[in-house]
Enzyme design. Sequence first.
Site, PDB file in Angstrom:
ATOM      1  N   ARG A  97       6.798  21.573   5.589  1.00  0.00           N
ATOM      2  CA  ARG A  97       7.994  20.884   6.101  1.00  0.00           C
ATOM      3  C   ARG A  97       8.304  21.323   7.523  1.00  0.00           C
ATOM      4  O   ARG A  97       8.869  20.570   8.317  1.00  0.00           O
ATOM      5  CB  ARG A  97       9.192  21.162   5.182  1.00  0.00           C
ATOM      6  N   TYR A 150      15.686  -3.416  15.635  1.00  0.00           N
ATOM      7  CA  TYR A 150      15.225  -3.454  14.253  1.00  0.00           C
ATOM      8  C   TYR A 150      16.428  -3.293  13.331  1.00  0.00           C
ATOM      9  O   TYR A 150      17.327  -2.488  13.592  1.00  0.00           O
ATOM     10  CB  TYR A 150      14.214  -2.335  14.020  1.00  0.00           C
ATOM     11  N   ASP A 222      12.300   2.751  21.389  1.00  0.00           N
ATOM     12  CA  ASP A 222      11.385   2.456  20.290  1.00  0.00           C
ATOM     13  C   ASP A 222      10.218   1.662  20.866  1.00  0.00           C
ATOM     14  O   ASP A 222      10.375   0.526  21.306  1.00  0.00           O
ATOM     15  CB  ASP A 222      12.104   1.648  19.210  1.00  0.00           C
ATOM     16  N   LYS A 247       2.901   1.126  11.735  1.00  0.00           N
ATOM     17  CA  LYS A 247       2.496  -0.141  12.332  1.00  0.00           C
ATOM     18  C   LYS A 247       1.199  -0.002  13.132  1.00  0.00           C
ATOM     19  O   LYS A 247       0.157   0.267  12.565  1.00  0.00           O
ATOM     20  CB  LYS A 247       3.651  -0.662  13.192  1.00  0.00           C
TER      21      LYS A 247
END
Length: 434
Positions: A97, A150, A222, A247
């Site tokens: 993590r 988005y 972004d 993506k």
Amino acid sequence: MSHADDSADSAATPLRPVRPGAGTRDSADSPATPLRPLPPGAGTVRPETLAIHPPHVEITGSRPLGVPLHQGHVFAFDSADALATAFTSADAFLYSRLGNPTVRTLEDAVARLEGGAAGLSFASGMGAVNAVLLGLLSSGDHVIAQSCLYGGTYAVLNDLATRWGVDVTYVSGTDPEEVRAALRPRTRLLYLETIANPTTRVSDLPALAAVAAGAGVPVAVDNTFASPLLCRPLDHGADIVVHSATKYLAGHADVLGGVAVFKDQELYGRVRHHAVEQGASTDPFAAWLTLRGMQTLSLRMERQCASAADLAARLAAHPAVAAVRHPALASHPDREIAARLLPGGGGGVISVDLAGGREAGRTFVEAVRLASLSVSLGDVKTLVMHPASTSHHQLDAAALAAAGIGPGTVRISVGIEHVEDLWTDLEQALRKAA
């Protein structure tokens, strides 16, 4: 007899002591086998123990051609001091993590592509978006954001406004004077998209970032729709770049991930401090798959940009289509900006407004046969969707209109299939939607 005792009929397997620093079993009649030195007094262990303590192979004289997958989530240390020190170091590996070698390779690879100082990887693109927003904002702060974002990002900003008292002002993303007029003493972030989702509007990054920089406000962009191969926002004044690695970076519909890249170590440290506690860390296998996909990024983007430009021109001439938006089209409202910021191509996404409105949009996305009805993008397969009812369902009618999303807007994410096969499919779907 004690289980610790050695006996002639015991199943224990004796191991010769390993010389300090030797790292191999000392045997004249067998090939050397790399072993981690055993703890003092543990020179004899039984099969049950051997099964869970395999030798650690150390590679010498060569290197793996592919990126190694470090799937293990926890790392061991030789001293208590070393472990304690690792908790205060961003470079150490102690718990996945907090950091993992395969994940770090992905972070460094994307940071290098974007020209940044450091990167952070996350379990999803929204993990990256949330980490940036939550790491930089506090109650009472003010954000300036592009109106066409988005839907997930819009939802997060709306939630921050409702529950945290973070004020948000929306701007077009093309007019620097709008940003200047929106600035306040507590403005803490300007948030933009290189190519807006789903309208393909292109932000004037240099002009907008210059206004923000003059006020000491960091800029987050972004860059998912463009990828680092079409645009590097940090080169145009941005401070943070966010990607949904799901993506274009990964590109094969088999990975969920996100990455944030930072211009300097100070911003990186601020966001990382919160991000590791939020727990949206990347799984090492997802990072490994993303790295594998990135090896073909340039080939995929070249094909997708070319096919999207070709299909956009054909769609614009079809009678069932009211409007088409793709940065390569001369009719695109931001064509001049796109020519400056996206010299390598306008991306693989096309926004189409169908003349028949919402019902035509529904018919079209259900009529395609080669393309797939899916909410994602950037895949090797062509995907279509109706944003108003899916990715942007969080927006009410006024917000949809402000974002430029109509009831008949359809988003097409062009894959790497042959362009003529794609056109045949899109054309038959348009006939049914007319």
